[in-house]
Design an enzyme around this catalytic site. Structure first.
Site, short mmCIF file in Angstrom:
data_model
loop_
_atom_site.label_atom_id
_atom_site.label_comp_id
_atom_site.label_asym_id
_atom_site.label_seq_id
_atom_site.Cartn_x
_atom_site.Cartn_y
_atom_site.Cartn_z
N ALA A 15 22.46 -18.91 9.32
CA ALA A 15 21.84 -20.23 9.48
C ALA A 15 21.30 -20.50 10.88
CB ALA A 15 22.86 -21.30 9.10
N TYR A 67 15.42 -2.99 -0.57
CA TYR A 67 15.40 -4.46 -0.47
C TYR A 67 15.22 -5.05 -1.88
CZ TYR A 67 14.02 -9.17 1.10
OH TYR A 67 13.94 -10.54 1.31
N1 NAI Z 1 11.10 -14.17 5.21
C1 NAI Z 1 10.74 -13.87 3.97
O1 NAI Z 1 9.57 -13.53 3.69
C2 NAI Z 1 11.73 -13.98 2.87
C3 NAI Z 1 13.10 -14.01 3.09
N2 NAI Z 1 13.96 -14.08 2.03
C4 NAI Z 1 15.39 -14.05 2.23
O2 NAI Z 1 15.79 -15.22 2.93
C5 NAI Z 1 16.97 -14.97 3.67
C6 NAI Z 1 16.77 -15.43 5.11
O3 NAI Z 1 15.72 -14.67 5.66
P1 NAI Z 1 14.84 -15.14 6.92
O4 NAI Z 1 15.18 -16.50 7.31
O5 NAI Z 1 13.46 -14.78 6.59
O6 NAI Z 1 15.37 -14.11 8.00
P2 NAI Z 1 15.57 -14.26 9.59
O7 NAI Z 1 15.64 -12.87 10.09
O8 NAI Z 1 14.55 -15.18 10.14
O9 NAI Z 1 16.98 -14.97 9.72
C7 NAI Z 1 18.12 -14.34 9.22
C8 NAI Z 1 19.36 -14.93 9.85
O10 NAI Z 1 20.47 -14.23 9.30
C9 NAI Z 1 21.33 -13.78 10.35
N3 NAI Z 1 22.04 -12.58 9.93
C10 NAI Z 1 21.54 -11.33 9.78
N4 NAI Z 1 22.51 -10.47 9.43
C11 NAI Z 1 23.65 -11.20 9.33
C12 NAI Z 1 24.99 -10.88 9.00
N5 NAI Z 1 25.37 -9.62 8.72
N6 NAI Z 1 25.90 -11.87 8.98
C13 NAI Z 1 25.53 -13.15 9.29
N7 NAI Z 1 24.30 -13.50 9.65
C14 NAI Z 1 23.36 -12.54 9.65
C15 NAI Z 1 20.39 -13.56 11.53
O11 NAI Z 1 21.08 -13.56 12.77
C16 NAI Z 1 19.42 -14.71 11.37
O12 NAI Z 1 19.88 -15.87 12.01
C17 NAI Z 1 17.26 -13.48 3.52
O13 NAI Z 1 18.23 -13.29 2.52
C18 NAI Z 1 15.92 -12.92 3.07
O14 NAI Z 1 16.06 -11.74 2.34
C19 NAI Z 1 13.51 -14.19 0.74
C20 NAI Z 1 12.18 -14.20 0.48
C21 NAI Z 1 11.18 -14.07 1.51
C1 LIG Z 2 3.92 -4.62 4.85
C2 LIG Z 2 4.14 -6.05 4.45
C3 LIG Z 2 5.46 -6.24 3.76
C4 LIG Z 2 5.98 -7.56 4.18
C5 LIG Z 2 7.37 -7.75 3.67
C6 LIG Z 2 8.02 -8.83 4.44
C7 LIG Z 2 8.90 -9.69 3.93
C8 LIG Z 2 9.22 -9.80 2.53
C9 LIG Z 2 10.20 -10.60 2.10
C10 LIG Z 2 10.49 -10.78 0.72
O1 LIG Z 2 11.58 -11.22 0.36
C11 LIG Z 2 9.48 -10.43 -0.34
C12 LIG Z 2 8.81 -11.63 -0.85
C13 LIG Z 2 7.83 -11.61 -1.81
C14 LIG Z 2 7.17 -10.46 -2.50
C15 LIG Z 2 8.06 -9.63 -3.34
C16 LIG Z 2 7.76 -9.07 -4.51
C17 LIG Z 2 6.53 -9.30 -5.20
C18 LIG Z 2 6.60 -8.80 -6.61
C19 LIG Z 2 5.26 -8.97 -7.22
C20 LIG Z 2 5.29 -8.61 -8.69
O2 LIG Z 2 5.66 -9.46 -9.47
O3 LIG Z 2 4.97 -7.51 -9.03
#
Ligand code: NAI
Ligand SMILES: CCCCC/C=C\C=C\C(=O)C/C=C\C/C=C\CCCC(=O)O
Length: 262
Positions: A13, A151
């Protein structure tokens, strides 16, 4: 479930989506325990949040979701500070195909670890008051992201786990609902630092970039907004809620006769 006076734990968070979720929960009257491995960001954030929303509304707890001990201790401290836990948001996650074992440990095992701890603290059959868990999956939990197979696997796992544990909780009268949120790309550090974290399928990044062009990039408050419905709507259990720039909604799954039974 109205949020006023409720207490929440949000993992990962300190930054990104988790930070936005923390802010929207605070804005709606909840108290929030901010769990993260990043102590500097986490402590600074909580200082600012308590200035904005009132003293002791937010609490920083250093916690790596890979550690049973740290996670257990954080739950204990949050429960002692707030009296009880009503909401858990399993948000912590990473995207690094080169460190794929870490991804499984954080993105999938971390969600399972947090959920099982929450069931112990919150279930009505163990003296708890019930509540709700929201797991942050991804659109990659619904379809394949070709550059990121592991992932993709972790996020499919989060959705499968969410649906199964939601049905099991209901069948066990735990009083705990469990839902998943599935955002498309979001403009956080995870997204902007992806370039050097792709593994052996990095050569497919052109196609991934086309997908980014097609789907667009969400901002964190847009994602956090969706949490409110999953938390407050008592009818939602075992749902996967997809959020994209141009649409959002509940994902239909095929109805299999075997899932009707425990
Ligand atoms: N950014 C994107 O495009 C997308 C992200 N998500 C998911 O959303 C969630 C949050 O991602 P974001 O905010 O984008 O990432 P971010 O990298 O901006 O933030 C992640 C946070 O989690 C913390 N963290 C990482 N490893 C940890 C651990 N082992 N224990 C506790 N804290 C930890 C980090 O220190 C950071 O504060 C993830 O589960 C990610 O897979 C889902 C869809 C799209
Ligand atoms: C090289 C660019 C890759 C960027 C990836 C970065 C972050 C991705 C985070 C995610 O959690 C993925 C989010 C959305 C797309 C995921 C799958 C799309 C599936 C499309 C389909 O239905 O086939």
């Amino acid at each position: 479930m109205a949020l006023d006076g409720k207490t929440a734990i949000v993992t990962g968070a300190a930054m990104g989506i988790g930070k936005a979720i923390t802010e929207i929960l605070l804005k709606n009257g909840a108290k929030v325990a901010v769990l993260d491995v990043n102590k500097v960001e986490g402590e600074n954030l909580v200082k600012d949040l308590n200035k904005e929303y009132g003293a002791d509304r937010a609490l920083f707890l250093s916690c790596n979701v890979e550690s049973d001990e740290e996670f257990k201790a954080a739950f204990q401290k949050a429960a002692e500070a707030f009296g009880a836990i009503d909401i858990l948001c399993n948000n912590a996650g990473i995207l690094n195909e080169e460190k794929w074992q870490d991804m499984i440990s954080i993105n999938l095992a971390g969600v399972i670890r947090g959920t099982y701890l929450a069931l112990e603290h919150m279930r009505k059959t163990n003296g708890g008051g019930g509540g709700v868990i929201v797991n942050i999956a991804s659109m990659a939990g619904l379809g394949p992201l070709l550059t990121c197979p592991v992932y993709t696997a972790t996020k499919h796992g989060v959705i499968g786990f969410t649906r199964a544990v939601a049905a099991a909780s209901a069948a066990s009268n735990y009083g705990i609902r469990v839902n998943a949120l599935c955002p498309s790309f979001v403009g956080t550090e995870l997204f902007t630092t992806i370039e050097h974290k792709l593994g052996q399928f990095a050569h497919l990044k052109g196609a991934a970039n086309q997908l980014v062009e097609k789907l667009g990039v969400l901002n964190t408050p847009e994602v956090a907004e969706c949490i409110l419905e999953l938390v407050t709507d008592e009818t939602k259990n075992g749902e996967a809620f997809m959020v994209r720039t141009e649409m959002k909604g509940y994902v239909p799954f095929p109805s299999l006769s075997s899932t009707d039974k425990p």
